[in-house]
Enzyme design. Structure first.
Site, PDB file in Angstrom:
ATOM      1  N   THR A 155       0.828  -1.203   0.000  1.00 15.75           N
ATOM      2  CA  THR A 155       0.000   0.000   0.000  1.00 15.75           C
ATOM      3  C   THR A 155       0.864   1.255   0.000  1.00 15.75           C
ATOM      4  O   THR A 155       1.992   1.255   0.495  1.00 15.75           O
ATOM      5  CB  THR A 155      -0.922   0.048   1.235  1.00 15.75           C
ATOM      6  OG1 THR A 155      -0.129   0.012   2.424  1.00 15.75           O
ATOM      7  CG2 THR A 155      -1.895  -1.113   1.227  1.00 15.75           C
ATOM      8  N   GLU A 210      -4.454   4.433   3.326  1.00 14.21           N
ATOM      9  CA  GLU A 210      -3.567   3.548   2.574  1.00 14.21           C
ATOM     10  C   GLU A 210      -4.252   3.097   1.290  1.00 14.21           C
ATOM     11  O   GLU A 210      -5.422   2.710   1.321  1.00 14.21           O
ATOM     12  CB  GLU A 210      -3.218   2.309   3.396  1.00 14.21           C
ATOM     13  CG  GLU A 210      -2.612   2.584   4.761  1.00 14.21           C
ATOM     14  CD  GLU A 210      -2.464   1.306   5.559  1.00 14.21           C
ATOM     15  OE1 GLU A 210      -1.411   0.662   5.460  1.00 14.21           O
ATOM     16  OE2 GLU A 210      -3.426   0.938   6.259  1.00 14.21           O
TER      17      GLU A 210
END
Length: 309
Positions: free
Chosen positions: A208, A258
């Site tokens: 991420t 994220e």
């Protein structure tokens, strides 16, 4: 467009059309007001002026409220969207004691007439200004008609619902991005820089990009997983964005943002990006094991691929 952070001390503009308001989010209702201001100014070949505020008035009237997370469009975004509508001058004034206690008469007589050469005032359908909200279209047309013509712009609606910043915030808190985006006239955006996280996503097989918001005043939607797109430079990539506290892994006290990008594996640390939130997939959830979390992320990713690919 030129923008300033305080009123001019001397005569600044010979003639102008002025509008006043917070314009948080610069949504379709605001665009209607701002466009009216621009159109009248163009018809008369004079300047268009916006007087707005750098902080939300609620942070002044309720000192316990911090500016963090209060604005749909922090300063840089507000400037960007107002400029895009063709305004000539923007004044971003701190909403402080001076502004809060400034009578409408003083604003008109000491600032708008001598410094801005105001000819026309354009206000939203429910907008008022000055101490105790005394200033209005009717007030201006009754007491200052020799100098100023005031206009009220009709309310903007979508499917019979009034467009407002507070309603957009409510939809964002619910994760109803399609409705919020429709009122904004564009996708809700989170902007900032990519920073290092704990790299747990990569360990789980789903790396991420962790976002540090450009402005802490930015309003953050409700916790959950969202379909999203991320703009990096001139390129845009599809992905899923998690807004939350990662309860299965760490249960952070702060909210993290994220994004897992689909079919993407490049180093973008330090890059400035924009994340466009499109729709909410699900709420944030604490899973009983990391494997359950991995399985759910796989489902989320496959759903995103089927919709965004």
């Amino acid at each position: 467009m030129k923008y300033f952070y305080k009123f001019p001390e001397l005569a600044f503009i010979e003639q102008s059309v002025v509008t006043i308001g917070m314009f948080d989010g610069v949504h379709l209702g605001h665009a209607k007001v701002l466009s009216s201001c621009v159109n009248i100014a163009k018809q008369k070949s004079i300047s268009s002026v916006v007087i707005s505020f750098s902080n939300h008035p609620s942070t002044y009237f309720n000192q316990s409220i911090e500016n963090n997370g209060t604005l749909l469009s922090p300063e840089s975004e507000k400037i960007q969207w107002i400029e895009a509508l063709g305004i000539d001058y923007l004044f971003l004034i701190p909403f402080d004691q001076f502004i809060a206690q400034l009578p409408a008469e003083n604003l008109i007589e000491d600032i708008l007439l001598p410094q801005f050469g105001i000819c026309d005032l354009v206000l939203g359908y429910d907008n008022r200004f000055g101490y105790q909200r005394k200033g209005s279209v009717d007030f201006v047309n009754e007491y200052y008609s020799q100098h100023i013509k005031a206009y009220s712009v009709e309310v903007a609606t979508i499917e019979d619902e009034i467009i407002s910043s507070s309603i957009i915030k409510e939809y964002l808190s619910q994760g109803n991005l399609p409705r919020a985006n429709k009122m904004l006239g564009r996708a809700y955006t989170l902007s900032g820089s990519i920073i290092h996280g704990n790299h747990k996503g990569r360990e789980l097989g789903f790396p991420t990009a962790n976002l540090m918001l450009e402005d802490s005043a930015k309003y953050i939607p409700g916790l959950g997983v969202y379909l999203s797109k991320m703009k990096i430079g001139n390129n845009t990539y599809s992905g899923i964005t998690n807004i939350g506290k990662r309860p299965t892994i760490t249960m952070d006290q702060h909210i993290s943002i994220e994004t897992h990008l689909l079919n993407f594996d490049c180093d973008i640390y330090g890059e400035k990006v924009e994340i466009f939130l499109l729709d909410k997939i699900r709420d944030e959830k604490k899973f009983n094991s990391l494997q359950e979390l991995i399985d759910q992320i796989s489902i989320d990713v496959n759903l995103a691929k089927s919709i965004l690919a």
